[in-house]
Structures are given as structure tokens and as C-alpha cells.
Design a protein around this motif. Structure first.
Motif, PDB file in Angstrom:
ATOM      1  N   GLY A  11       0.815  -1.206   0.000  1.00 34.76           N
ATOM      2  CA  GLY A  11       0.000   0.000   0.000  1.00 34.76           C
ATOM      3  C   GLY A  11       0.850   1.259   0.000  1.00 34.76           C
ATOM      4  O   GLY A  11       1.562   1.535   0.962  1.00 34.76           O
ATOM      5  N   ALA A  12       0.819   2.005  -1.121  1.00 32.02           N
ATOM      6  CA  ALA A  12       1.521   3.288  -1.202  1.00 32.02           C
ATOM      7  C   ALA A  12       0.535   4.409  -0.918  1.00 32.02           C
ATOM      8  O   ALA A  12       0.384   5.358  -1.684  1.00 32.02           O
ATOM      9  CB  ALA A  12       2.156   3.451  -2.583  1.00 32.02           C
ATOM     10  N   SER A  15      -0.339   5.815   5.154  1.00 35.15           N
ATOM     11  CA  SER A  15       0.432   5.116   6.192  1.00 35.15           C
ATOM     12  C   SER A  15       1.620   4.369   5.595  1.00 35.15           C
ATOM     13  O   SER A  15       2.717   4.386   6.169  1.00 35.15           O
ATOM     14  CB  SER A  15      -0.470   4.165   6.986  1.00 35.15           C
ATOM     15  N   ASP A  34       2.122  -1.496  -4.661  1.00 36.29           N
ATOM     16  CA  ASP A  34       0.780  -0.901  -4.749  1.00 36.29           C
ATOM     17  C   ASP A  34       0.165  -1.263  -6.092  1.00 36.29           C
ATOM     18  O   ASP A  34       0.855  -1.329  -7.110  1.00 36.29           O
ATOM     19  CB  ASP A  34       0.851   0.623  -4.604  1.00 36.29           C
ATOM     20  N   MET A  45      -6.963  13.131  -3.538  1.00 43.62           N
ATOM     21  CA  MET A  45      -8.402  13.433  -3.589  1.00 43.62           C
ATOM     22  C   MET A  45      -8.901  14.048  -2.297  1.00 43.62           C
ATOM     23  O   MET A  45     -10.028  14.548  -2.225  1.00 43.62           O
ATOM     24  CB  MET A  45      -9.179  12.133  -3.778  1.00 43.62           C
ATOM     25  N   SER A  46      -8.071  13.972  -1.252  1.00 42.35           N
ATOM     26  CA  SER A  46      -8.573  14.282   0.092  1.00 42.35           C
ATOM     27  C   SER A  46      -8.801  15.771   0.302  1.00 42.35           C
ATOM     28  O   SER A  46      -8.211  16.617  -0.371  1.00 42.35           O
ATOM     29  CB  SER A  46      -7.578  13.774   1.125  1.00 42.35           C
ATOM     30  N   THR A 130       1.217  -3.368  -9.063  1.00 45.99           N
ATOM     31  CA  THR A 130       1.459  -4.732  -8.599  1.00 45.99           C
ATOM     32  C   THR A 130       0.443  -5.032  -7.510  1.00 45.99           C
ATOM     33  O   THR A 130       0.434  -4.366  -6.471  1.00 45.99           O
ATOM     34  CB  THR A 130       2.883  -4.850  -8.000  1.00 45.99           C
ATOM     35  N   GLY A 161      -5.363   0.032   3.580  1.00 46.51           N
ATOM     36  CA  GLY A 161      -6.496   0.954   3.712  1.00 46.51           C
ATOM     37  C   GLY A 161      -7.833   0.236   3.796  1.00 46.51           C
ATOM     38  O   GLY A 161      -7.901  -0.973   4.042  1.00 46.51           O
ATOM     39  N   MET A 165     -14.424   4.342  -1.645  1.00 44.23           N
ATOM     40  CA  MET A 165     -14.028   4.804  -2.988  1.00 44.23           C
ATOM     41  C   MET A 165     -13.430   3.667  -3.825  1.00 44.23           C
ATOM     42  O   MET A 165     -12.241   3.695  -4.162  1.00 44.23           O
ATOM     43  CB  MET A 165     -13.015   5.947  -2.890  1.00 44.23           C
ATOM     44  N   GLY A 169      -9.311   1.661  -6.593  1.00 46.70           N
ATOM     45  CA  GLY A 169      -8.589   0.383  -6.578  1.00 46.70           C
ATOM     46  C   GLY A 169      -8.471  -0.265  -5.218  1.00 46.70           C
ATOM     47  O   GLY A 169      -7.512  -0.982  -4.943  1.00 46.70           O
ATOM     48  N   ALA A 337     -18.239   6.972   0.526  1.00 44.62           N
ATOM     49  CA  ALA A 337     -17.763   7.066   1.917  1.00 44.62           C
ATOM     50  C   ALA A 337     -16.315   7.524   1.950  1.00 44.62           C
ATOM     51  O   ALA A 337     -15.534   7.214   1.055  1.00 44.62           O
ATOM     52  CB  ALA A 337     -17.891   5.710   2.598  1.00 44.62           C
ATOM     53  N   VAL A 339     -14.358   6.814   4.685  1.00 45.08           N
ATOM     54  CA  VAL A 339     -13.599   5.814   5.449  1.00 45.08           C
ATOM     55  C   VAL A 339     -14.374   4.508   5.586  1.00 45.08           C
ATOM     56  O   VAL A 339     -15.553   4.427   5.228  1.00 45.08           O
ATOM     57  CB  VAL A 339     -13.247   6.310   6.881  1.00 45.08           C
ATOM     58  N   GLY A 366      -2.673   1.975   9.661  1.00 41.22           N
ATOM     59  CA  GLY A 366      -3.605   2.819   8.903  1.00 41.22           C
ATOM     60  C   GLY A 366      -5.049   2.360   9.019  1.00 41.22           C
ATOM     61  O   GLY A 366      -5.461   1.747  10.015  1.00 41.22           O
TER      62      GLY A 366
HETATM   63  P1  FAD Z   1      -4.810   4.400   1.732  1.00 41.10           P
HETATM   64  O1  FAD Z   1      -4.292   5.769   1.736  1.00 41.10           O
HETATM   65  O2  FAD Z   1      -6.166   4.133   1.223  1.00 41.10           O
HETATM   66  O3  FAD Z   1      -3.748   3.491   0.910  1.00 41.10           O
HETATM   67  C1  FAD Z   1      -3.945   2.122   0.698  1.00 41.10           C
HETATM   68  C2  FAD Z   1      -3.204   1.743  -0.572  1.00 41.10           C
HETATM   69  O4  FAD Z   1      -3.165   0.303  -0.683  1.00 41.10           O
HETATM   70  C3  FAD Z   1      -3.879   2.246  -1.834  1.00 41.10           C
HETATM   71  O5  FAD Z   1      -2.953   2.939  -2.627  1.00 41.10           O
HETATM   72  C4  FAD Z   1      -4.389   0.981  -2.520  1.00 41.10           C
HETATM   73  O6  FAD Z   1      -4.400   1.097  -3.910  1.00 41.10           O
HETATM   74  C5  FAD Z   1      -3.383  -0.050  -2.036  1.00 41.10           C
HETATM   75  N1  FAD Z   1      -3.883  -1.430  -2.107  1.00 41.10           N
HETATM   76  C6  FAD Z   1      -5.078  -1.906  -1.669  1.00 41.10           C
HETATM   77  N2  FAD Z   1      -5.167  -3.225  -1.925  1.00 41.10           N
HETATM   78  C7  FAD Z   1      -4.016  -3.599  -2.542  1.00 41.10           C
HETATM   79  C8  FAD Z   1      -3.519  -4.841  -3.056  1.00 41.10           C
HETATM   80  N3  FAD Z   1      -4.224  -5.967  -2.988  1.00 41.10           N
HETATM   81  N4  FAD Z   1      -2.293  -4.860  -3.622  1.00 41.10           N
HETATM   82  C9  FAD Z   1      -1.547  -3.722  -3.702  1.00 41.10           C
HETATM   83  N5  FAD Z   1      -1.961  -2.526  -3.239  1.00 41.10           N
HETATM   84  C10 FAD Z   1      -3.186  -2.459  -2.657  1.00 41.10           C
HETATM   85  N6  FAD Z   1      -8.774  11.751   5.881  1.00 41.10           N
HETATM   86  C11 FAD Z   1      -8.324  12.851   6.519  1.00 41.10           C
HETATM   87  O7  FAD Z   1      -7.763  12.738   7.608  1.00 41.10           O
HETATM   88  N7  FAD Z   1      -8.452  14.100   5.947  1.00 41.10           N
HETATM   89  C12 FAD Z   1      -9.049  14.287   4.729  1.00 41.10           C
HETATM   90  O8  FAD Z   1      -9.086  15.417   4.215  1.00 41.10           O
HETATM   91  C13 FAD Z   1      -9.588  13.142   4.062  1.00 41.10           C
HETATM   92  N8  FAD Z   1     -10.251  13.276   2.882  1.00 41.10           N
HETATM   93  C14 FAD Z   1     -10.678  12.161   2.237  1.00 41.10           C
HETATM   94  C15 FAD Z   1     -11.348  12.304   1.009  1.00 41.10           C
HETATM   95  C16 FAD Z   1     -11.792  11.191   0.320  1.00 41.10           C
HETATM   96  C17 FAD Z   1     -12.524  11.367  -0.980  1.00 41.10           C
HETATM   97  C18 FAD Z   1     -11.565   9.889   0.856  1.00 41.10           C
HETATM   98  C19 FAD Z   1     -12.012   8.658   0.120  1.00 41.10           C
HETATM   99  C20 FAD Z   1     -10.919   9.757   2.078  1.00 41.10           C
HETATM  100  C21 FAD Z   1     -10.482  10.866   2.789  1.00 41.10           C
HETATM  101  N9  FAD Z   1      -9.836  10.749   4.035  1.00 41.10           N
HETATM  102  C22 FAD Z   1      -9.395  11.871   4.675  1.00 41.10           C
HETATM  103  C23 FAD Z   1      -9.519   9.431   4.616  1.00 41.10           C
HETATM  104  C24 FAD Z   1      -8.042   9.081   4.316  1.00 41.10           C
HETATM  105  O9  FAD Z   1      -7.809   9.271   2.934  1.00 41.10           O
HETATM  106  C25 FAD Z   1      -7.726   7.644   4.690  1.00 41.10           C
HETATM  107  O10 FAD Z   1      -8.136   7.388   6.020  1.00 41.10           O
HETATM  108  C26 FAD Z   1      -6.231   7.360   4.552  1.00 41.10           C
HETATM  109  O11 FAD Z   1      -5.831   7.545   3.208  1.00 41.10           O
HETATM  110  C27 FAD Z   1      -5.901   5.955   5.002  1.00 41.10           C
HETATM  111  O12 FAD Z   1      -4.547   5.718   4.772  1.00 41.10           O
HETATM  112  P2  FAD Z   1      -4.036   4.241   4.532  1.00 41.10           P
HETATM  113  O13 FAD Z   1      -2.562   4.341   4.298  1.00 41.10           O
HETATM  114  O14 FAD Z   1      -4.498   3.337   5.593  1.00 41.10           O
HETATM  115  O15 FAD Z   1      -4.766   3.750   3.200  1.00 41.10           O
END
Ligand code: FAD
Length: 397
Positions: A11-12, A15, A34, A45-46, A130, A161, A165, A169, A337, A339, A366
Motif C-alpha cells: 500500500g503506497a 500510512s 501498490d 483526492m482528500s 502490482t 487501507g 471509494m 482500486g 464514503a 472511510v 492505517g
Molecule cells: P490508503 O491511503 O487508502 O492506501 C492504501 C493503498 O493500498 C492504496 O494505494 C491501494 O491502492 C493499495 N492497495 C489496496 N489493496 C491492494 C492490493 N491488494 N495490492 C496492492 N496494493 C493495494 N482523511 C483525513 O484525515 N483528511 C481528509 O481530508 C480526508 N479526505 C478524504 C477524502 C476522500 C474522498 C476519501 C475517500 C478519504 C479521505 N480521508 C481523509 C480518509 C483518508 O484518505 C484515509 O483514512 C487514509 O488515506 C488511510 O490511509 P491508509 O494508508 O491506511 O490507506
């Protein structure tokens, strides 16, 4: 450094990138995998494109989890002030919008660029486009099956994550891996999401599409004050999104349309001014006319001259305006949503290190973890803090 373990982060996103940068800078051999073309898609997008990257008022009370204490240690060890310091070090201009919410002045790209620069200084490897398909434990680590072949790693950090959305992906692989290592999943559902309404009410309220008003909304003991927005599908707006985290199917929400007005006093003043006024005209001084018409059509309000309004009628009018009860028929779901509530059961993770208690080389950080923040930068702060906890553990172990 051949003595350091090989670390793979899935996951890029927020977190994964932050954790990778911290570990890379300590000399670890780090690879981020990722499924997307570019890192940090959700960050871009955030916050309406301006990334609400943290909040000045971070507090464990602004997070939901089956174990409300779990997030405390990580949030304390890497706080909003630590992330703000990083942002300042990169000369990223930001501002407070409201309620302690910090946004970038120039756009969310500056946060992604910052994280990528940090990764670059740690010589982090990336394998984009990937997708991780499966994970197997080996005698010394893990064997990963991906769409680009097999990968062996000593340590595995899952930062995949949530499910919100889906067009970005998202995959449920994080939950699947947890379960395959006997870590249960707290049931997941869409959070920070608009409500949908049963068709008759929806059609009535559709006339209000685009109207936003400051209201106070409540479900059970939880109450939020802020804007609510009528849409052609139902109700949205920051206060409603906050409430959705606490709402369960079938529950009734309470809306106070006039939280800042002392209505009995207001009616006395209006009677003194002109007792012949129609109620509709009087209310139009407080609320949009279209909303009043709609409440009349819904028979929540009876339009009559103010002087004819008796005490009992006035009382039920006040109740209609301050305790409008609506039972949503659902939410818009993961499609819109922000989250995902629920996730990897925190009872099976160390709150200090994010490691699986019975599988010390496997970590979850994350949003995939059962920790969900309020709207307002809380979810990104959880991503930064949990990533830091995990990285610190690997550096010191
Ligand atoms: P993510 O940032 O979602 O990253 C997970 C990554 O894992 C993704 O790149 C995904 O493609 C990859 N992945 C998933 N499955 C696989 C797989 N099988 N193989 C390889 N890669 C994979 N939070 C805030 O605090 N402030 C904001 O302003 C805010 N705005 C938001 C706006 C929108 C439209 C959305 C949808 C969310 C928003 N959030 C916001 C929530 C925030 O974006 C997330 O809580 C945060 O990005 C979570 O981080 P993460 O690293 O856990 O996961």
C-alpha cells in the motif's frame, strides 16, 4: 546493509508511504507494493484536493474502535505537532479552516511530494501496478503472491487501507490476510458517508437539493453541530457525515434546524412586532423559504397568522423545528464514503508496535485497522501515528 531484514509494505497510501520513508532512512531494504499507477491517490483526492492532513485537537475521543484505548499510545508518540513539524520542514504552506482542521494552501500534491521526497532520501523501492493476491508464512518470513510474481520478505507491513471509494482500486486483501493468520475482523461498513432516505421523503426533500444550513444532529448520545446539506439522494454535509459513523441501520436521527435561536423569545418578539404576519413569513426570517414550504407539505408545520398560534401549537412547532426525526433507509455506501469503520481487531495487535501478537513479523497500520477517526484530519493523523509506531519498533528491535 545485509544484516537488516528485508521489509515489504503493501500500500503506497498515507500510512504505507510514511512508514516506508522512516524505515528507508534507517537503512532498511524497503519495498512498497501498490496496485495503482501512482502513489498516494487518496491523499490527492482528500480534503477537496487540499488534504486536511491533521487536526490541532487530536484526542482519542475523536476515534471509534472496539477498543477506544488502542489508538492512544501511537497518537501520543507521534502527534499532530510532529507531523506539522515535518510539513514545516518541507516549507509547505497550510492554514486552519475551522475546528482545528489543517489544509495545504497549494493542494494535496504537496503532501504526496513531501512523502515521496522522504522515501527517496531513504532509497525506498517501489513496485507500482502490482497487486498483492496472497500471503504465506515461511520458516523465516513470508512468501507473497502478486500479479508480477513471487516476493520473499522477512517483515510484512499491511497498509492497504479500507474499502471506501472502490474506483481508487481498493481491495479487501488486508482483511483476508488478517483472517488467514487467525486475526479476526471487526465487521466493516461505510463511514463518513451521506444518508439515503425512503423514496417518499427523498422525493419531498429533493426540492431542497443544494440547500445547506447550520444544524445540530444527534443519534443516541452522539451530537454534532455543523452544516447539513440536502441532496437529490438524501442528506449530507459535515455534521451528517460525522453522525454516520455512529449510526446503525434502523436508528432515527434527530435534527435541530435552529440550534442557535431561542424560539419562544423569538415568537414573543415577532408577535409584538406584527401579530398578523403569517407563520411562513416569520419563519422565513430564520430558514430558507423552500425548506419551510417543504415542512408545510410534510405537515410538520401548519401555516396560519401568528396571532392564531396557540401555546400547544407553538410547542409542537418548536418540536418540529428542533427535533425533526428522520429514519434514514441506509447510506450511500462505499462509493462515496470517506472511510471504512471496523477492520483488523485491535485485541490481536500490539498498540505500541502494530505487530500481530502471535505473528511478530506481520504488522497492520492505517485504516485497515479497526480505528476510525472523525471527519477533519483525524484519519490521516491515525495513518501517520500508526506508521510511526510500527517503524519505531522495527528500528529498535
Ligand atoms: P490508503 O491511503 O487508502 O492506501 C492504501 C493503498 O493500498 C492504496 O494505494 C491501494 O491502492 C493499495 N492497495 C489496496 N489493496 C491492494 C492490493 N491488494 N495490492 C496492492 N496494493 C493495494 N482523511 C483525513 O484525515 N483528511 C481528509 O481530508 C480526508 N479526505 C478524504 C477524502 C476522500 C474522498 C476519501 C475517500 C478519504 C479521505 N480521508 C481523509 C480518509 C483518508 O484518505 C484515509 O483514512 C487514509 O488515506 C488511510 O490511509 P491508509 O494508508 O491506511 O490507506
Amino acid at each position: 546493509n545485509t544484516h537488516l531484514p528485508k521489509i515489504t509494505i503493501i500500500g503506497a497510501g498515507a500510512s504505507g508511504l510514511f512508514c516506508a520513508s522512516l524505515l528507508g532512512q534507517q537503512g532498511f531494504d524497503v519495498t512498497v507494493i501498490d496496485n495503482g499507477k501512482k502513489p498516494g491517490r487518496k491523499i490527492l483526492m482528500s480534503g477537496g484536493g487540499y488534504c486536511n492532513f491533521t487536526n490541532l485537537n487530536i484526542d482519542s475521543q475523536h476515534y471509534l474502535s472496539q477498543n477506544p484505548h488502542f489508538c492512544k499510545s501511537a497518537l501520543k508518540r507521534f502527534s499532530q505537532w510532529d507531523f506539522i513539524e515535518l510539513v514545516q520542514r518541507h516549507d509547505i504552506a497550510y492554514h486552519e479552516k475551522e475546528l482545528g482542521q489543517l489544509f495545504c494552501n497549494e493542494g494535496a500534491q504537496s503532501i504526496v511530494a513531501m512523502l515521496l521526497a522522504e522515501c527517496q532520501s531513504g532509497q525506498v523501492n517501489f513496485s507500482m501496478q502490482t497487486e498483492l493476491l496472497d500471503v504465506f508464512a515461511t520458516s523465516s518470513g513470508f512468501k507473497l503472491t502478486t500479479t508480477k510474481g513471487m516476493i520473499y520478505t522477512d517483515k510484512l507491513i499491511i497498509a492497504t487501507g479500507g474499502l471506501s471509494m472502490p474506483k481508487l482500486g481498493t481491495t479487501p486483501i488486508g482483511y483476508k490476510i488478517a483472517e488467514s493468520f487467525s486475526v479476526p475482523i471487526v465487521p466493516v461498513r461505510a463511514g463518513l458517508v451521506p444518508f439515503t432516505l425512503q423514496p417518499t421523503l427523498r422525493d419531498h426533500l429533493a426540492k431542497l437539493t443544494g440547500i445547506a444550513i447550520e444544524a445540530e444532529v444527534a443519534v443516541k448520545q452522539q451530537c454534532f453541530k455543523g452544516n447539513i446539506l440536502f441532496t437529490h439522494r438524501g442528506i449530507s454535509g459535515p455534521a451528517i457525515l460525522q453522525l454516520s459513523n455512529y449510526w446503525q441501520m434502523g436508528e432515527t436521527i434527530h435534527i435541530n434546524l435552529l440550534p442557535n435561536i431561542d424560539l419562544p423569545t423569538f415568537f414573543i418578539e415577532q408577535r409584538d412586532q406584527a401579530a398578523n404576519q403569517q407563520l411562513k413569513t416569520v419563519l422565513a426570517k430564520l430558514l430558507p423559504k423552500r425548506l419551510i414550504d417543504c415542512l408545510i407539505q410534510l405537515q410538520m408545520i401548519v401555516d396560519l397568522p401568528l396571532k392564531q398560534l396557540n401555546i400547544k401549537q407553538q410547542q409542537s412547532l418548536i418540536t418540529a423545528l428542533t427535533d425533526w426525526q428522520i429514519t434514514p433507509n441506509g447510506t450511500e455506501g462505499y462509493r462515496t464514503a470517506e472511510v471504512t469503520l471496523g477492520g483488523v481487531d485491535t485485541n490481536y495487535l500490539s498498540s505500541k508496535t502494530m505487530a500481530v501478537k502471535n505473528e511478530p513479523n506481520l504488522y497492520f497500520i492505517g485504516e485497515v485497522v479497526d480505528v476510525t477517526g472523525w471527519l477533519g484530519g483525524y484519519n490521516f493523523q491515525w495513518a501517520w501515528s500508526s506508521a510511526f509506531a510500527c517503524a519505531s519498533e522495527l528500528v529498535t528491535s
